[in-house]
Scaffold this motif. Structure first.
Motif, PDB file in Angstrom:
ATOM      1  N   GLY A 439       0.800  -1.209   0.000  1.00  9.36           N
ATOM      2  CA  GLY A 439       0.000   0.000   0.000  1.00  9.36           C
ATOM      3  C   GLY A 439       0.841   1.271   0.000  1.00  9.36           C
ATOM      4  N   ILE A 440       1.943   1.259  -0.771  1.00  5.72           N
ATOM      5  CA  ILE A 440       2.831   2.426  -0.843  1.00  5.72           C
ATOM      6  C   ILE A 440       2.971   2.864  -2.293  1.00  5.72           C
ATOM      7  N   GLY A 441       3.457   4.077  -2.476  1.00 12.09           N
ATOM      8  CA  GLY A 441       3.699   4.582  -3.811  1.00 12.09           C
ATOM      9  C   GLY A 441       5.161   4.404  -4.205  1.00 12.09           C
ATOM     10  N   PRO A 442       5.521   4.849  -5.417  1.00 13.98           N
ATOM     11  CA  PRO A 442       6.907   4.729  -5.877  1.00 13.98           C
ATOM     12  C   PRO A 442       7.846   5.455  -4.912  1.00 13.98           C
ATOM     13  N   GLY A 443       9.048   4.898  -4.745  1.00 23.17           N
ATOM     14  CA  GLY A 443      10.014   5.543  -3.868  1.00 23.17           C
ATOM     15  C   GLY A 443      11.094   4.579  -3.434  1.00 23.17           C
ATOM     16  N   ARG A 444      11.942   5.037  -2.502  1.00 21.89           N
ATOM     17  CA  ARG A 444      13.079   4.263  -2.032  1.00 21.89           C
ATOM     18  C   ARG A 444      12.657   2.931  -1.408  1.00 21.89           C
ATOM     19  N   GLU A 445      11.516   2.941  -0.696  1.00 24.07           N
ATOM     20  CA  GLU A 445      11.081   1.724  -0.011  1.00 24.07           C
ATOM     21  C   GLU A 445      10.795   0.582  -0.995  1.00 24.07           C
ATOM     22  N   VAL A 446      10.331   0.920  -2.198  1.00 15.84           N
ATOM     23  CA  VAL A 446      10.056  -0.124  -3.196  1.00 15.84           C
ATOM     24  C   VAL A 446      11.359  -0.808  -3.592  1.00 15.84           C
ATOM     25  N   GLY A 447      12.412  -0.021  -3.784  1.00 15.51           N
ATOM     26  CA  GLY A 447      13.713  -0.601  -4.117  1.00 15.51           C
ATOM     27  C   GLY A 447      14.248  -1.477  -3.013  1.00 15.51           C
ATOM     28  N   GLU A 448      14.075  -1.040  -1.752  1.00 11.42           N
ATOM     29  CA  GLU A 448      14.535  -1.847  -0.623  1.00 11.42           C
ATOM     30  C   GLU A 448      13.764  -3.153  -0.544  1.00 11.42           C
ATOM     31  N   ALA A 449      12.465  -3.086  -0.778  1.00  6.51           N
ATOM     32  CA  ALA A 449      11.642  -4.299  -0.760  1.00  6.51           C
ATOM     33  C   ALA A 449      12.033  -5.250  -1.881  1.00  6.51           C
ATOM     34  N   TYR A 450      12.327  -4.701  -3.048  1.00  6.53           N
ATOM     35  CA  TYR A 450      12.745  -5.522  -4.186  1.00  6.53           C
ATOM     36  C   TYR A 450      14.037  -6.262  -3.856  1.00  6.53           C
ATOM     37  N   ARG A 451      14.999  -5.558  -3.243  1.00  6.94           N
ATOM     38  CA  ARG A 451      16.262  -6.195  -2.892  1.00  6.94           C
ATOM     39  C   ARG A 451      16.071  -7.275  -1.826  1.00  6.94           C
ATOM     40  N   PHE A 452      15.147  -7.025  -0.882  1.00  6.02           N
ATOM     41  CA  PHE A 452      14.840  -8.050   0.123  1.00  6.02           C
ATOM     42  C   PHE A 452      14.315  -9.316  -0.550  1.00  6.02           C
ATOM     43  N   LEU A 453      13.396  -9.157  -1.502  1.00  5.79           N
ATOM     44  CA  LEU A 453      12.818 -10.308  -2.191  1.00  5.79           C
ATOM     45  C   LEU A 453      13.857 -11.009  -3.068  1.00  5.79           C
ATOM     46  N   LEU A 454      14.763 -10.235  -3.661  1.00  4.44           N
ATOM     47  CA  LEU A 454      15.811 -10.848  -4.475  1.00  4.44           C
ATOM     48  C   LEU A 454      16.745 -11.681  -3.603  1.00  4.44           C
ATOM     49  N   ASP A 455      17.086 -11.168  -2.426  1.00  2.00           N
ATOM     50  CA  ASP A 455      17.917 -11.944  -1.510  1.00  2.00           C
ATOM     51  C   ASP A 455      17.210 -13.247  -1.109  1.00  2.00           C
ATOM     52  N   LEU A 456      15.898 -13.167  -0.874  1.00  2.00           N
ATOM     53  CA  LEU A 456      15.134 -14.379  -0.577  1.00  2.00           C
ATOM     54  C   LEU A 456      15.223 -15.386  -1.722  1.00  2.00           C
ATOM     55  N   ARG A 457      15.075 -14.864  -2.924  1.00  2.00           N
ATOM     56  CA  ARG A 457      15.121 -15.720  -4.120  1.00  2.00           C
ATOM     57  C   ARG A 457      16.480 -16.412  -4.234  1.00  2.00           C
ATOM     58  N   LEU A 458      17.545 -15.655  -3.958  1.00  2.00           N
ATOM     59  CA  LEU A 458      18.884 -16.214  -4.050  1.00  2.00           C
ATOM     60  C   LEU A 458      19.138 -17.225  -2.936  1.00  2.00           C
ATOM     61  N   ASP A 459      18.646 -16.919  -1.735  1.00  2.00           N
ATOM     62  CA  ASP A 459      18.929 -17.778  -0.585  1.00  2.00           C
ATOM     63  C   ASP A 459      18.099 -19.048  -0.576  1.00  2.00           C
ATOM     64  N   GLU A 460      16.833 -18.946  -0.997  1.00  2.00           N
ATOM     65  CA  GLU A 460      15.916 -20.063  -0.804  1.00  2.00           C
ATOM     66  C   GLU A 460      15.299 -20.605  -2.088  1.00  2.00           C
ATOM     67  N   GLY A 461      15.609 -19.984  -3.217  1.00  2.00           N
ATOM     68  CA  GLY A 461      15.042 -20.460  -4.467  1.00  2.00           C
ATOM     69  C   GLY A 461      13.616 -19.969  -4.662  1.00  2.00           C
ATOM     70  N   VAL A 462      12.834 -20.731  -5.435  1.00  2.00           N
ATOM     71  CA  VAL A 462      11.460 -20.348  -5.756  1.00  2.00           C
ATOM     72  C   VAL A 462      10.550 -20.598  -4.549  1.00  2.00           C
ATOM     73  N   LEU A 463       9.840 -19.541  -4.094  1.00  2.00           N
ATOM     74  CA  LEU A 463       8.952 -19.650  -2.928  1.00  2.00           C
ATOM     75  C   LEU A 463       7.482 -19.762  -3.305  1.00  2.00           C
ATOM     76  N   GLY A 464       7.118 -19.225  -4.445  1.00  2.00           N
ATOM     77  CA  GLY A 464       5.716 -19.092  -4.796  1.00  2.00           C
ATOM     78  C   GLY A 464       5.235 -17.691  -4.436  1.00  2.00           C
ATOM     79  N   GLU A 465       4.273 -17.176  -5.207  1.00  2.00           N
ATOM     80  CA  GLU A 465       3.858 -15.789  -5.023  1.00  2.00           C
ATOM     81  C   GLU A 465       3.220 -15.548  -3.661  1.00  2.00           C
ATOM     82  N   ALA A 466       2.396 -16.492  -3.181  1.00  2.00           N
ATOM     83  CA  ALA A 466       1.713 -16.295  -1.901  1.00  2.00           C
ATOM     84  C   ALA A 466       2.718 -16.218  -0.751  1.00  2.00           C
ATOM     85  N   GLU A 467       3.703 -17.125  -0.752  1.00  2.00           N
ATOM     86  CA  GLU A 467       4.704 -17.117   0.312  1.00  2.00           C
ATOM     87  C   GLU A 467       5.566 -15.855   0.231  1.00  2.00           C
TER      88      GLU A 467
END
Length: 480
Positions: A439-467
């Motif tokens: 529930g946020i608009g464009p900005g720095r927080e979106v980039g931080e969230a994207y990097r968090f999800l990318l780290d998850l992807r690298l660390d744990e592989g495919v999680l599925g969209e819901a997870e």
């Protein structure tokens, strides 16, 4: 070994080929001389593939245009000021072949720049003696098929020798770029450069500084495209020419004392270039020479001289030479006018060339393998080759262990790629979905969230969209 009988037969076949025969007949009918010149003659005698057709003539540019226009599907005069007209000559069965036809030249040079004062000549022999090397200063008159060799080019082909038609000091003084061409032809033809020519290169090495960076760049690329660039690289280093435009390479010849031991970095780097080329041919036999890979191999350790530390007990360290070397390479390649994409490729490979050696000391997690792939990006295959080529140890057991470890990492990359679409290493939520979930608009927080999800992807592989959405909400809540 050059077989002259076979060479002459190949010259005859070249002279009677459809394009040469058509152009020769047209010039003869118009009352002008015409000769195939330079590389095509040399390569026909040697039995090498001829890629370009270069002619010379006593006709002036306007006459050349008038003669070739009826034969060509296209023609251009971008080199008219230098007496050169290009054309695509129509072939009888369809298609066309590109040729360049140049008026005899009798240029002079001012000694300050490498730009000649263009003067047209009157004789073929006069044109030939002003060329760079005797093996390139031969011509075949057509349609008469008479070989013209005023400087002993055939003898030098037989001796596998590079020599200038004139005094090398005069030739290189006229055009210093010819010194770099000597290195390129030495590699391309596997010829030796005669001692008088080498001495002139040593004496005149600093004159290469008047040559534009763009022209030096062009010759360096052509040298690295040859099957054996090491011959030319050694010549450039030994004559001091490399010091003038790529000093990081001769700087690899680190002094080695009796108390502190490390491998010869210069010789190691040349071995890496040779092994990279061998792997290039083995893995991609039909591909064009990979110049960025070869330059990365040559430059991968240029950070070592600046980072060398002599340790108590005789040890030597080069901490962070990969990072230092990448920065040094970027600066030098910019000065040599390499394009941004090529510079990025080379510096990425230099920066990552040590990464694998941690794998050899202990198996990586899947997360580490994913990060290796992510960091290499489009350069992964080149990094595979460079890393394998960087193993130059004479210890056969160690070499076998490293090769086995790299076989293993390539296998794991392939397995993960099949399981997880590793080539498309992205989070499972894009920027728009992140904004919707949080529930946020464009900005720095979106980039931080994207990097968090990318780290998850690298660390744990495919999680599925819901997870992925659940983890994202938990991460956001934990931020407060």
């Amino acid at each position: 070994m050059l077989n002259m009988a076979e060479g002459v037969a190949r010259l005859g076949a070249l002279a009677t080929s459809p394009v040469v025969a058509a152009v020769a007949a047209a010039f003869e009918e118009a009352g002008f001389e015409l000769a195939i010149v330079g590389g095509p003659v040399r390569d026909a005698l040697l039995g090498r593939t001829t890629h370009d057709l270069d002619f010379t003539t006593n006709a002036r540019p306007d006459d050349i245009l008038r003669i070739v226009a009826p034969l060509s599907t296209a023609h251009w005069d971008i080199g008219r000021d230098f007496g050169t007209i290009g054309a695509r000559i129509a072939l009888p069965g369809g298609g066309a072949e590109q040729v360049e036809i140049t008026t005899y030249r009798a240029d002079s040079y001012d000694g300050v720049t490498r730009k000649p004062t263009v003067e047209f000549g009157d004789t073929l022999e006069g044109d030939l003696v002003r060329r760079d090397f005797t093996v390139n200063a031969m011509a075949l008159r057509v349609p008469s098929q008479k070989l013209v060799d005023p400087s002993g080019g055939v003898e030098d082909l037989l001796a596998q020798r590079l020599r200038t038609p004139a005094d090398p000091a005069v030739s290189f003084g006229d055009d210093p770029l010819r010194m770099l061409r000597a290195a390129r032809f030495a590699s391309q033809l596997s010829f030796d450069v005669d001692s008088e020519t080498v001495s002139a290169m040593q004496r005149l090495r600093e004159s290469i500084r008047i040559v534009s960076a763009e022209r030096i760049h062009g010759e360096l690329v052509r040298l690295m495209q040859t099957d054996d660039p090491l011959r030319g690289i050694r010549l450039l280093v030994e004559t001091g020419l490399m010091e003038q435009f790529l000093p990081e390479v001769p700087a690899l010849r680190l002094e080695i004392d009796e108390h502190h031991h490390h491998k010869d970095v210069y010789e190691h780097s040349l071995t890496v270039v040779r092994q990279a080329i061998e792997l290039e041919h083995e893995r991609h036999p039909d591909a064009e020479p990979d110049v960025p890979l070869r330059l990365a191999a040559l430059l991968h350790d240029i950070g070592k001289p600046a980072t060398r530390r002599l340790e108590p007990g005789g040890g030597v360290t080069f901490h962070h030479h990969d990072i230092k070397g990448a920065r040094m390479a970027r600066k030098r390649l910019k000065e040599l006018r390499f394009d941004a994409a090529t510079i990025d490729t080379i510096t990425t490979l230099i920066e990552l060339h040590l990464r694998f050696f941690g794998y050899a000391e202990g198996a990586w997690t899947d997360s580490a393998v994913r990060r290796y792939v992510r960091d290499a990006g489009d350069e992964l295959e080149r990094l595979h080759i460079l890393t394998r080529a960087d193993v130059t140890t004479r210890n056969k057991r160690k070499a076998a262990r490293l090769a086995s470890a790299y076989d293993d990492i390539e296998r794991r990359i392939a397995e993960l790629a099949a399981q997880e679409e590793l080539d498309a290493m992205r989070p499972e939520l894009d920027g728009n979905r992140i904004q919707e979930v949080l529930g946020i608009g464009p900005g720095r927080e979106v980039g931080e969230a994207y990097r968090f999800l990318l780290d998850l992807r690298l660390d744990e592989g495919v999680l599925g969209e819901a997870e992925a959405e659940k983890r994202l909400r938990d991460w956001w809540a934990a931020r407060g």
